[in-house]
Design a protein around this motif. Structure first.
Motif, PDB file in Angstrom:
ATOM      1  N   ASP A 113       0.828  -1.208   0.000  1.00  0.00           N
ATOM      2  CA  ASP A 113       0.000   0.000   0.000  1.00  0.00           C
ATOM      3  C   ASP A 113       0.862   1.258   0.000  1.00  0.00           C
ATOM      4  OD1 ASP A 113      -2.311  -1.483  -0.016  1.00  0.00           O
ATOM      5  OD2 ASP A 113      -2.638  -1.364   2.150  1.00  0.00           O
ATOM      6  N   ARG A 116       2.173   1.796  -3.473  1.00  0.00           N
ATOM      7  CA  ARG A 116       1.076   2.292  -4.309  1.00  0.00           C
ATOM      8  C   ARG A 116       0.828   3.782  -4.038  1.00  0.00           C
ATOM      9  NH1 ARG A 116      -3.167  -0.512  -6.435  1.00  0.00           N
ATOM     10  NH2 ARG A 116      -2.754  -2.262  -5.015  1.00  0.00           N
ATOM     11  N   CYS A 117       0.800   4.156  -2.776  1.00  0.00           N
ATOM     12  CA  CYS A 117       0.536   5.553  -2.425  1.00  0.00           C
ATOM     13  C   CYS A 117       1.625   6.474  -2.959  1.00  0.00           C
ATOM     14  CB  CYS A 117       0.426   5.707  -0.906  1.00  0.00           C
ATOM     15  SG  CYS A 117      -1.090   5.019  -0.197  1.00  0.00           S
TER      16      CYS A 117
END
Length: 404
Positions: A113, A116-117
């Motif tokens: 995550d 991705r961020c």
């Protein structure tokens, strides 16, 4: 036109360099191209015709690399079974997946995550980290070998060097905590795996650790967007890994990693909760090394201890640093985090090389000593598809070595 000069070829090369620079100057990466509404692959990402033709000759295998359960690794009886499985996989494949590896799923999910961020945040924020200066501990770019390779790769990468100068405050705030937590777990797992590999070679558990194989590591956080023409592109070109050991975390969306085995590309299908492990060039033990009683990176003073090692090598074969690649996909993004254990690369004068006490005229070395500085510079100065680490250090045989 001057004799012997093909002006069209020169123009095409100039035009390609112009396109590469224009792409690099955007500092938006492949993700930026996709966000602009791309429907056709730009020419710099199209693989050469001969490479695409060769692709048709490669068969696609249906077998799977081994999956090894590390639960009970500290239990003596269970550990012997795990060591045997690691040895077999490292000799035959150079790749295996591990489950029950001790890194909580929440930590792995948090790392995916975080990556991705970072890649999906505002492009102006990402541009702060865009650089081709390899001395930077934190750097974001698209294709480290963009101006050296034949084809630009369909991915963007955030690279973190976790060495002695590592400063968490330099990390992007959007993924800082997840990187720090994941990095600590990876360092621990790397030492566990190097211990298992040491035992697989008949060495003491801490042997490879004492060689400083795990001293410092790098995280390459890859983001592979959906590709409009994946059959023409490549995510990461065919290569073997520089260094000692690599541990890969990948999301479950789509299969992208392939290993070349017996002339066939084998998909390494994502297994829930698993990490992919592969052997790097500096841990490869080749037949030539057996012939010359030579093992890269290992300095052994005790002859009888070395002979014990040699008995293990002769009976158990070799560790493989296999070529692999990442393909492009219509689905995306595929996210992966490769953790490279490459040893003390900041100690440029450190030598990994042959055991001088055992080299004779009848038993010559096949490789020269490898200075970490030269090793790193050769890697950075060569396109990935052309990089063959150990070939740089081969000693050409002389007829004088083999008297009649």
């Amino acid at each position: 036109m001057a004799q012997g000069i093909d002006s069209s070829a020169l123009y095409q090369q100039y035009d390609r360099m112009k396109m590469l620079k224009a792409f690099d100057d955007t500092k938006a990466g492949v993700k930026g191209l996709c966000d602009s509404g791309l429907f056709q692959l730009p020419q710099i990402f199209v693989r050469p015709p001969e490479e695409l033709a060769a692709e048709l000759k490669h068969k696609k295998g249906q077998v799977q690399v081994p999956v090894i359960d590390l639960s009970g690794v500290d239990d003596c009886g269970r550990r012997k079974q795990i060591v045997e499985k690691v040895r077999s996989a490292a000799e035959t494949w150079g790749f295996f997946q591990v489950v029950s590896h001790g890194i909580p799923q929440s930590v792995c999910d948090g790392m995916i995550d975080g990556v991705r961020c970072f890649h999906e945040q505002d492009v102006d924020e990402k541009k702060k980290y865009y650089t081709r200066d390899t001395t930077k501990s934190v750097r974001y770019q698209s294709s480290y070998d963009l101006f050296l390779s034949k084809t630009a790769t369909w991915k963007d990468t955030l690279t973190i060097s976790c060495d002695s100068s590592f400063d968490r405050d330099e990390l992007p705030s959007v993924c800082r905590d997840s990187i720090v937590e994941y990095s600590e777990h990876e360092e621990n797992l790397g030492n566990i795996l190097l211990g298992l590999l040491s035992e697989a070679l008949g060495l003491s558990t801490d042997f490879l650790g004492k060689m400083e194989c795990s001293k410092g590591h790098r995280l390459h956080c890859h983001y592979y967007p959906a590709c409009p023409e994946p059959e023409l592109a490549i995510g990461t070109g065919k290569h073997s890994d520089a260094g000692f050991l690599t541990i890969l975390l990948q999301n479950q969306l789509v299969c992208g990693l392939q290993v070349l085995c017996g002339g066939q590309w084998i998909d390494i299908e994502p297994v829930e909760g698993a990490l992919v492990v592969n052997i790097g060039d500096l841990l490869q033990v080749s037949k030539e090394m057996l012939q010359t009683t030579f093992l890269l990176g290992i300095q052994i003073q005790n002859f009888s201890y070395f002979m014990l090692l040699m008995e293990q090598l002769v009976s158990n074969g070799k560790l493989r640093s296999n070529e692999h690649r990442a393909i492009a996909n219509r689905m995306g993004p595929r996210i992966s985090v490769a953790c490279f254990f490459s040893g003390p690369i900041d100690e440029r004068g450190k030598i990994y090389g042959p055991i001088e006490e055992l080299i004779t005229k009848q038993n010559p070395a096949v490789y020269k000593g490898v200075a970490m500085g030269d090793y790193v510079m050769n890697f950075l100065a060569t396109g990935m598809e052309d990089y063959r680490a150990l070939d740089y250090y081969k000693i050409q045989p002389s007829f004088e070595m083999y008297p009649l």
